[in-house]
Design a protein around this motif. Structure first.
Motif, PDB file in Angstrom:
ATOM      1  N   ALA A  84       2.101  43.689   9.664  1.00 35.00           N
ATOM      2  CA  ALA A  84       3.051  43.189   9.399  1.00 35.00           C
ATOM      3  C   ALA A  84       2.741  41.883   8.947  1.00 35.00           C
ATOM      4  CB  ALA A  84       4.407  44.174   9.294  1.00 35.00           C
ATOM      5  N   ALA A  85       2.924  41.766  10.445  1.00 32.27           N
ATOM      6  CA  ALA A  85       2.388  39.612  10.745  1.00 32.27           C
ATOM      7  C   ALA A  85       1.951  38.933  10.177  1.00 32.27           C
ATOM      8  CB  ALA A  85       2.645  39.937  12.401  1.00 32.27           C
ATOM      9  N   VAL A  86       1.154  40.076   9.808  1.00 30.22           N
ATOM     10  CA  VAL A  86      -0.801  39.337   9.497  1.00 30.22           C
ATOM     11  C   VAL A  86       0.006  39.057   8.209  1.00 30.22           C
ATOM     12  CG1 VAL A  86      -3.061  38.982   8.692  1.00 30.22           C
ATOM     13  CG2 VAL A  86      -2.062  39.511  11.331  1.00 30.22           C
ATOM     14  N   ILE A  87       0.247  39.792   7.364  1.00 31.03           N
ATOM     15  CA  ILE A  87       0.323  39.475   5.812  1.00 31.03           C
ATOM     16  C   ILE A  87       1.804  38.741   5.749  1.00 31.03           C
ATOM     17  CG2 ILE A  87       2.009  41.877   5.374  1.00 31.03           C
ATOM     18  CD1 ILE A  87       0.109  42.320   2.910  1.00 31.03           C
ATOM     19  N   VAL A  88       2.861  39.136   6.415  1.00 33.26           N
ATOM     20  CA  VAL A  88       3.691  38.211   5.998  1.00 33.26           C
ATOM     21  C   VAL A  88       3.177  36.327   6.477  1.00 33.26           C
ATOM     22  CG1 VAL A  88       5.570  37.425   7.396  1.00 33.26           C
ATOM     23  CG2 VAL A  88       5.471  39.845   6.818  1.00 33.26           C
TER      24      VAL A  88
END
Length: 218
Positions: A84-88
């Protein structure tokens, strides 16, 4: 069911991107109407709209995954938080700068992040995360668990490099071809690797079961 749940953001990303490619004017209108405030300069070209729209949907789908698990009082694994952190971050850069190169880096960063985490715990913390995750499902000798961890580290590192090769060399300038690779190629490679690992480990699992039977007979 878990496999389908994990594929939920990818499937939506692919579906929206394909729709945007076939309805570029409609995708551009949606981006201009609803996402203008998120884009540098307030506008994007029709050609950029499908990947921007798909990226937004991918971010929302990933957040919905986490929200569902939290509301259901289920554990949100660290891998999902990292994803989630990477895609955000990378998706947000793609949207704001209307540059698909950032989202193309996302799989590589994710694979390398997981490989780095496995490596750090194995070498520095002397803890095998693969055993922690899979240890309840199967019994393997300690030496085999280390091989499993190293195999995953090498695989994830190689897959991250392959994504860069496909995104910026083989399919340079062809976002549609890269999306096909991301959804079908990388997923297929993952499936083949997991099956190969299962076949390799089945020998040791059978040996362990035979040993338990012999211990029981004794």
């Amino acid at each position: 069911m878990k496999f389908l749940f994990d594929l939920f953001p990818i499937a939506l990303f692919f579906g929206v991107f394909r729709w945007g490619e076939g309805h570029q004017d409609g995708a551009h209108a949606l981006v201009q109407q609803y996402l203008g405030a998120l884009i540098a300069g307030g506008t994007a070209t029709p050609a950029q709209s499908p990947i921007i729209l798909a990226t937004v949907v991918g971010i929302i789908a990933t957040c919905l995954q986490i929200g569902y698990l939290l509301l259901a009082h289920k554990k949100v694994h660290g891998m999902l938080w990292v994803s989630a952190a990477v895609i955000v971050v990378m998706g947000g850069a793609t949207i704001y700068l209307h540059d698909e190169n950032f989202i193309k880096w996302k799989p590589t960063i994710l694979y390398w992040a997981f490989a780095a985490i496995l490596l750090f715990y194995l070498v520095v913390m002397n803890k095998n995360l693969m055993k922690s995750v899979m240890g309840e499902a199967m019994k393997l000798p300690e030496a085999i668990w280390r091989r499993v961890a190293w195999a995953w580290i090498a695989f994830l590192a190689a897959l991250g490099a392959l994504n860069l090769l496909m995104a910026f060399v083989v399919f340079k300038g062809d976002t549609s071809a890269w999306v096909n690779f991301k959804v079908f190629g990388a997923t297929g490679i993952f499936f083949v690797f997991i099956v190969a690992m299962g076949v390799m480990l089945s020998k040791y699992m059978q040996d362990d079961e035979q040993h338990d039977e012999q211990q029981g007979q004794a």
